[in-house]
Write a protein that holds these residues in place. Structure first.
Motif, short mmCIF file in Angstrom:
data_model
loop_
_atom_site.label_atom_id
_atom_site.label_comp_id
_atom_site.label_asym_id
_atom_site.label_seq_id
_atom_site.Cartn_x
_atom_site.Cartn_y
_atom_site.Cartn_z
N LEU A 22 95.92 12.35 37.68
CA LEU A 22 96.65 11.71 38.77
C LEU A 22 96.66 10.20 38.64
O LEU A 22 95.93 9.62 37.82
CB LEU A 22 96.00 12.09 40.11
N SER A 23 97.45 9.59 39.49
CA SER A 23 97.53 8.13 39.50
C SER A 23 96.16 7.51 39.72
O SER A 23 95.91 6.39 39.29
CB SER A 23 98.48 7.68 40.62
N THR A 24 95.29 8.21 40.39
CA THR A 24 93.99 7.65 40.74
C THR A 24 92.97 7.73 39.60
O THR A 24 91.91 7.10 39.69
CB THR A 24 93.42 8.36 41.98
N ARG A 54 95.11 21.23 38.34
CA ARG A 54 95.98 22.00 39.24
C ARG A 54 97.27 21.22 39.48
O ARG A 54 98.30 21.77 39.84
CB ARG A 54 95.23 22.20 40.57
N ILE A 55 97.16 19.91 39.28
CA ILE A 55 98.32 19.05 39.55
C ILE A 55 98.29 17.88 38.57
O ILE A 55 97.22 17.32 38.29
CB ILE A 55 98.30 18.59 41.03
N VAL A 56 99.44 17.53 38.05
CA VAL A 56 99.60 16.33 37.21
C VAL A 56 100.76 15.56 37.79
O VAL A 56 101.87 16.09 37.89
CB VAL A 56 99.89 16.71 35.74
N ASP A 57 100.52 14.33 38.21
CA ASP A 57 101.61 13.57 38.84
C ASP A 57 102.31 12.69 37.81
O ASP A 57 102.02 12.75 36.61
CB ASP A 57 101.11 12.81 40.06
N SER A 58 103.23 11.87 38.27
CA SER A 58 104.06 11.12 37.35
C SER A 58 103.25 10.12 36.52
O SER A 58 103.56 9.89 35.35
CB SER A 58 105.16 10.39 38.11
N VAL A 59 102.22 9.56 37.12
CA VAL A 59 101.39 8.62 36.36
C VAL A 59 100.61 9.39 35.29
O VAL A 59 100.43 8.92 34.16
CB VAL A 59 100.43 7.85 37.31
N LEU A 61 101.69 12.12 33.89
CA LEU A 61 102.69 12.44 32.86
C LEU A 61 102.94 11.24 31.96
O LEU A 61 103.08 11.37 30.73
CB LEU A 61 104.00 12.88 33.52
N ASN A 62 102.97 10.08 32.57
CA ASN A 62 103.18 8.86 31.76
C ASN A 62 102.04 8.66 30.76
O ASN A 62 102.26 8.17 29.64
CB ASN A 62 103.30 7.64 32.67
N VAL A 87 101.59 23.30 36.48
CA VAL A 87 101.50 22.20 35.50
C VAL A 87 102.42 22.50 34.31
O VAL A 87 103.14 21.63 33.82
CB VAL A 87 100.04 22.00 35.05
N ILE B 389 95.60 7.53 47.99
CA ILE B 389 96.63 8.56 47.81
C ILE B 389 96.05 9.97 47.77
O ILE B 389 96.64 10.91 48.30
CB ILE B 389 97.51 8.26 46.57
N ASP B 390 94.86 10.13 47.17
CA ASP B 390 94.28 11.48 47.12
C ASP B 390 93.89 11.97 48.52
O ASP B 390 94.11 13.13 48.87
CB ASP B 390 93.05 11.50 46.20
N PHE B 413 102.39 23.56 46.21
CA PHE B 413 102.20 22.66 45.07
C PHE B 413 103.43 21.76 44.90
O PHE B 413 103.31 20.55 44.74
CB PHE B 413 101.97 23.49 43.80
N LEU B 417 103.30 17.71 45.38
CA LEU B 417 103.58 16.82 44.25
C LEU B 417 104.81 15.96 44.55
O LEU B 417 104.81 14.75 44.28
CB LEU B 417 103.77 17.63 42.96
N ARG B 420 103.79 13.36 47.11
CA ARG B 420 102.92 12.35 46.49
C ARG B 420 103.76 11.37 45.69
O ARG B 420 103.57 10.15 45.79
CB ARG B 420 101.91 13.07 45.59
N GLU B 421 104.69 11.90 44.91
CA GLU B 421 105.52 11.02 44.08
C GLU B 421 106.36 10.08 44.94
O GLU B 421 106.49 8.90 44.64
CB GLU B 421 106.43 11.87 43.20
N ILE B 424 104.06 7.42 46.47
CA ILE B 424 103.64 6.45 45.45
C ILE B 424 104.81 5.51 45.13
O ILE B 424 104.66 4.29 45.03
CB ILE B 424 103.15 7.17 44.17
N ARG B 483 109.80 8.51 36.33
CA ARG B 483 109.40 9.90 36.10
C ARG B 483 109.12 10.60 37.45
O ARG B 483 109.34 11.78 37.61
CB ARG B 483 108.17 9.97 35.20
N GLY B 484 108.65 9.81 38.42
CA GLY B 484 108.40 10.38 39.73
C GLY B 484 109.67 10.95 40.35
O GLY B 484 109.67 12.03 40.94
N LEU B 487 110.55 14.17 38.77
CA LEU B 487 109.71 15.23 39.34
C LEU B 487 110.27 15.71 40.67
O LEU B 487 110.45 16.89 40.91
CB LEU B 487 108.28 14.72 39.55
#
Lengths: 108, 510
Positions: A22-24, A54-59, A61-62, A87, B389-390, B413, B417, B420-421, B424, B483-484, B487
């Motif tokens: 994640l972004s974090t 369980r989750i992959v966000d855009s950051v 993915l980058n 995922v 964010i989390d 999910f 997601l 969240r995108e 962000i 990319r967000g 998504l």
């Protein structure tokens, strides 16, 4: 995100993520991966083990894309191992699976 | 209440005439009136003939030919659980003593009877009877008030069911929290909500009194402001004089013109109501909120609003406290509790106060399944919230799980997601992580189509760009940018970017 010590042979680096990407936590993972990849340039393949994610966000993915882009010019390959179908789906619709080998395996 | 003549009357039961005589004498000397019975059956006949309420305690031997003292206790408790028993047993019959106490005997004495011990045991038993009868009377009165409240609520709700959904979940038989609704002249509907300080029976009476007075005044044409001012004056003059605040009432009054959807609303101490538009998007409210009635002289004026096709949602502070405890938005809790088939107990088991929630449709009738679109979440984030964010995602997930308990995990999910995108994106590119800017998150539920809609709006400048063209290029050339958005576009059934991308709307079919 803290990860267990990566495994490394002369040709394969395996980096295991303990949870979501994640972004974090992407920046910390990026730094650790950069260190690993720079430590020994004999590697041919890097395995990103995302079975715990369980989750992959855009950051996140980058980060994967950055690894792919860094590996390509040197003729190296990237393998992404996932177990979560969500995922897997994200990697598919962002077409990352066309640039890296995505392997679906059961969670450990 | 125990009749005065029965305050000191005892029934003494023993099959041994000598023991009966001695016990009778001791108790007469102690100032009691005493009726005597020589066995189980005569004792029962006296109690049935004269009524258990004629006595304040029964003193009975344990071993009798017609039935034991414990048998008598069981029979009498079935008729009147408030009448206390003292059971006399032979010295050392500890098992009988224990069993008698388990069955509800308030005391026991050893035989042969010691006068002082008998007097002490009987005095305690009498006191216990009086207390239990007091409690029983209070409980009965509370039930009567509660039944009145529920009857009124049912009556009122039936008259406005085409427009209003109400869930009313008092913790006890009678509650200081109450809501009522009725039609007035023309096409107007009035909703009144009150929360009287305190949780006792008096609070319930005062709450009902407020609703009765208000209804009478409004039906005579008085505006809500007049009703509230009148009641405020009454509280200050009659109940809270001398600087002492004995009674206060948080009150909310809403008057809706059914056709136009215009509403006038006056809030004195209630949690902020939420107004939402026809799309189910909660609208920011700058409504004036006064203090509860009974505190100060001034009462603010009503505010007016018009949102045809929209919905007004409000609730008691008990629901707000429950939402706090569950760490979710009150809108999510209100939605869950208002759902016709809701498993309310799963939430209300955590409640510590009376709860009610109301949802009123503005402008048109309400379908049996509820309004077309209702709000589930409204959150305003400071532009520098990215580090959280989390935690924010965990909050959204809790809200959705509470509001929509049958939500499919896979769709959840996608929603999480996508949200969240979008957030962000708003925090980074819209707010540039500045605390001077903000991101607003809204969630709306359209039950008929089972669609969850999310809207994320930042107050940045935004920019124009072609997402479709970018998506293909990003995938081919491994571009990191946007990319967000890619998504979001793939996760949501529908993605709409408006106002130069500062407002993102996603729809998820669930």
């Amino acid at each position: 995100m803290n990860t267990p010590p990566p495994t490394q042979s002369s040709s394969v680096i395996t980096y295991v993520f303990r949870g979501d990407l994640l972004s974090t936590n992407a920046a910390a993972a990026q730094a650790e991966l950069s260190r690993l990849m720079g430590a020994d340039d004999r590697w041919k393949t890097i395995v990103l083990d995302l079975r715990a994610a369980r989750i992959v966000d855009s950051v996140g993915l980058n980060l994967i894309v950055s690894i792919i882009r860094g590996a390509r010019p040197a003729g190296r390959s990237v393998r992404v191992v996932v177990s979560n179908q969500n995922v897997r789906r994200v990697l598919a619709f962002t077409r990352i699976d066309q640039h890296a080998e995505v392997v679906v395996e059961e969670d450990r | 209440m125990t009749p005065p003549e029965a305050r000191r009357r005892l029934l003494v039961v023993d099959d041994d005439p000598n023991s009966l005589f001695i016990a009778q004498r001791h108790l007469l000397n102690a100032g009691y009136e005493v009726a005597a019975a020589g066995d189980f059956v005569p004792a029962l006949e006296i109690l049935e003939r004269e009524g258990t309420r004629s006595f304040v305690a029964v003193v009975t031997d344990y071993c009798m030919p017609g039935g034991t003292g414990l048998d008598l206790l069981r029979r009498v408790r079935a008729m009147d659980a408030t009448l206390s028993f003292v059971i006399a047993t032979a010295v050392g019959e500890k098992q009988l003593v224990a069993e008698s106490l388990r069955e509800g005997a308030s005391g026991f004495v050893d035989k042969p009877i010691q006068p002082e011990l008998l007097r002490d045991s009987v005095a305690k038993a009498v006191q216990r009877t009086i207390e239990q009868r007091g409690v029983q009377q209070t409980v009965s009165a509370a039930r009567a008030v509660g039944e009145s409240q529920l009857a009124l609520l049912g009556l009122h709700t039936a008259a406005v069911l085409d427009r209003i959904q109400i869930v009313y979940l008092p913790l006890s038989d009678a509650s200081g929290d109450f809501v009522s609704s009725f039609r007035t002249a023309g096409d107007r509907v009035v909703i009144l909500a009150s929360d009287v300080s305190g949780h006792d029976l008096t609070a319930a009476y005062k709450s009902l009194y407020f609703h009765g007075l208000a209804r009478g005044m409004i039906e005579q044409g008085a505006p809500i402001e007049s009703v509230f001012r009148r009641f405020n004056d009454m509280l200050l003059r009659d109940w809270n004089h001398g600087g002492l605040v004995e009674t206060s009432i948080a009150a909310l009054g809403v008057e809706i013109e059914a056709t136009s959807g215009r509403l006038a609303m006056l809030n004195c101490g209630f949690p902020h109501p939420v107004l939402s538009d026809a799309g189910g998007w909660a609208v920011a409210q700058d409504a004036v909120c006064g203090s509860p009635l009974g505190w100060f002289e001034d009462v603010p004026g009503a505010i007016t609003a018009s949102t045809a096709g929209g919905v007004l949602s409000f609730w008691s502070d008990g629901l707000e406290a429950l939402a706090d405890r569950l760490e979710v938005d009150p809108l999510a809790v209100a939605h869950r509790l208002l759902a016709p088939e809701a498993d309310r107990e799963a939430l209300t088991c955590y409640a510590e106060d009376d709860i009610f929630a109301v949802r009123a449709r503005l402008g048109h009738g309400i379908a049996p399944t509820g309004p077309a679109a209702v709000p589930l979440l409204r959150q305003v984030l400071s532009g520098d919230a990215l580090a959280r964010i989390d935690d924010l995602q965990a909050f959204w997930e809790r809200c959705l799980r509470v509001a929509l308990p049958d939500l499919d995990e896979e769709r959840l999910f996608d929603v999480m997601l996508g949200l969240r995108e979008a957030v962000i994106n708003g925090l980074k590119h819209g707010c540039h992580a500045s605390s001077e800017r903000s991101v607003v998150i809204l969630a709306s539920w359209r039950a008929a189509s089972r669609t969850l809609a999310l809207r994320i709006k930042d107050d940045g400048a935004g920019h124009d760009f072609d997402l479709g063209a970018h998506e293909a290029a990003a995938a081919t050339s491994l571009l990191a940018e946007h990319r967000g958005l890619v998504l979001m576009r793939n996760l949501a059934g529908r993605l709409d970017l408006a106002e130069r991308g500062t407002q993102v709307t996603m729809e998820f079919s669930l």
